[in-house]
Design a protein around this motif. Sequence first.
Motif, PDB file in Angstrom:
ATOM      1  N   HIS A   2      -4.906 -47.313  48.318  1.00  0.00           N
ATOM      2  CA  HIS A   2      -3.745 -48.158  48.020  1.00  0.00           C
ATOM      3  C   HIS A   2      -3.692 -49.378  48.941  1.00  0.00           C
ATOM      4  CE1 HIS A   2      -1.483 -44.514  46.116  1.00  0.00           C
ATOM      5  NE2 HIS A   2      -2.311 -45.085  45.273  1.00  0.00           N
ATOM      6  N   TYR A  35      -3.726 -52.859  47.055  1.00  0.00           N
ATOM      7  CA  TYR A  35      -2.382 -53.431  46.894  1.00  0.00           C
ATOM      8  C   TYR A  35      -1.882 -54.246  48.097  1.00  0.00           C
ATOM      9  CZ  TYR A  35      -2.163 -50.055  43.034  1.00  0.00           C
ATOM     10  OH  TYR A  35      -2.403 -49.341  41.890  1.00  0.00           O
ATOM     11  N   GLU A  81       0.240 -57.292  47.204  1.00  0.00           N
ATOM     12  CA  GLU A  81       1.435 -57.159  46.370  1.00  0.00           C
ATOM     13  C   GLU A  81       2.660 -57.549  47.196  1.00  0.00           C
ATOM     14  OE1 GLU A  81       1.240 -56.612  43.240  1.00  0.00           O
ATOM     15  OE2 GLU A  81      -0.828 -55.896  43.084  1.00  0.00           O
ATOM     16  N   TYR A 136      -0.401 -60.168  43.976  1.00  0.00           N
ATOM     17  CA  TYR A 136      -1.489 -59.907  43.027  1.00  0.00           C
ATOM     18  C   TYR A 136      -2.223 -58.627  43.449  1.00  0.00           C
ATOM     19  CZ  TYR A 136      -4.631 -62.139  46.537  1.00  0.00           C
ATOM     20  OH  TYR A 136      -5.331 -62.474  47.673  1.00  0.00           O
ATOM     21  N   LEU A 137      -2.971 -57.997  42.572  1.00  0.00           N
ATOM     22  CA  LEU A 137      -3.294 -58.387  41.209  1.00  0.00           C
ATOM     23  C   LEU A 137      -2.349 -57.751  40.172  1.00  0.00           C
ATOM     24  CD1 LEU A 137      -7.181 -58.061  41.249  1.00  0.00           C
ATOM     25  CD2 LEU A 137      -5.953 -60.131  40.749  1.00  0.00           C
ATOM     26  N   SER A 138      -1.684 -56.690  40.551  1.00  0.00           N
ATOM     27  CA  SER A 138      -0.906 -55.924  39.573  1.00  0.00           C
ATOM     28  C   SER A 138       0.521 -56.416  39.382  1.00  0.00           C
ATOM     29  CB  SER A 138      -0.876 -54.435  39.980  1.00  0.00           C
ATOM     30  OG  SER A 138      -2.186 -53.905  40.065  1.00  0.00           O
ATOM     31  N   LEU A 171       3.115 -55.652  41.192  1.00  0.00           N
ATOM     32  CA  LEU A 171       4.048 -54.541  41.400  1.00  0.00           C
ATOM     33  C   LEU A 171       5.293 -55.022  42.137  1.00  0.00           C
ATOM     34  CD1 LEU A 171       1.570 -51.719  42.527  1.00  0.00           C
ATOM     35  CD2 LEU A 171       2.367 -52.268  40.214  1.00  0.00           C
ATOM     36  N   GLU A 220       7.418 -49.596  43.472  1.00  0.00           N
ATOM     37  CA  GLU A 220       6.167 -49.429  42.718  1.00  0.00           C
ATOM     38  C   GLU A 220       4.970 -49.592  43.647  1.00  0.00           C
ATOM     39  OE1 GLU A 220       7.797 -51.364  38.498  1.00  0.00           O
ATOM     40  OE2 GLU A 220       6.382 -52.450  39.762  1.00  0.00           O
TER      41      GLU A 220
END
Length: 356
Positions: free
Chosen positions: A216, A220, A223, A230-232, A234, A238
């Motif tokens: 993670h 992440y 984030e 980025y990239l998700s 969240l 989350e």
Amino acid sequence: MLEWKRTSEIRAGDVIAETLTEYETGETIVHMGETVSVSIKERLVRHGIEWILTESRETYKSPIKPILSPEVLEEMEKGVKKVYDAVQREQKIPVEEVSTLSRQVVRNMLSNYGDVVVPFFSQMRTFDEYTFCHQVNVSIIAGLIAIEVYSGDRETAEAIVAGALIHDIGKLVVPKELLNKRTSLADNEFELMKKHVLYGHQMALDSGIDNPIILHEILYHHERIDGSGYLSGLKGREIPQSARIIVIADVFDALTSDRVYKMRWSPYQAIGYIIQQAGKIFDPYIASCFLRLFGIYPVGTRLLLSNGREVVVKGNRKNALTTPIVADIEQEEELIYLDRQKGLFVERVLYDHKED
């Protein structure tokens, strides 16, 4: 060596080896560990103290000691470089070496972890060393936050330090000319740069890493709480907690490091940015844990006190956000605990530069 001395015989440089309080009011006269000065000697005389237990400066062990010694820090730098060299040769992460390094770091952190926190960071000597120094510093900051968040849980702290040591491993796949570009990245270049989190995550999986804490952190660490990362993309919870920890460590070290395309910020400026962005890009709880450790005025910050004295921050007592441990710029041997000083406070920060 401990020695009883008449108050009239104590001299500058002696260390008070006991805490004395006023019998009727309970007010503290002197604290154990304070270095004798003219004002302290006058205070003792004023309160009628004739004898006091002291220790010489030569044998006194200061409560101010770095969370990691220079020797341990040097071993970390060598260890990270060894890991990155191995990845470049074999395209795989030497998992056992990362694990061993993280265990050593956390063991040393816990042995020096207490009421006073004095972080000691890797210093970049050339721009080419940024990647190695950054991994070391992020792992130190993330490890300290993890110890605070997880109440000294060694296993979790070790995993977070391990993830921090290799969180940017995917940048080894990114062209070096992008990493060292002196101007802003074009849109297509930035899209390629962002993929380093995917490259690093896949490399970790291919190397046999299956600890979600580590995975993670790699995937992440860009984030943001408000979903702007980025990239998700969240948001909030989350984002796994290990990633929320490393985000602060990553940004703080990046802001306070010289890069080919920007000058570093002072630690004081970076602290201000983290406070300002808590709840926006940083988890407010993680930010508060960071501040409990580092304070508003990080180690090395120069301050002007309300009595006109110029001092430098030597350490921070946990939870004493605005009252660091300081020393006179000209006489750094004498420590001043601002949380113990009535009527003495920070007037302003000195020699702080403004980012263009």
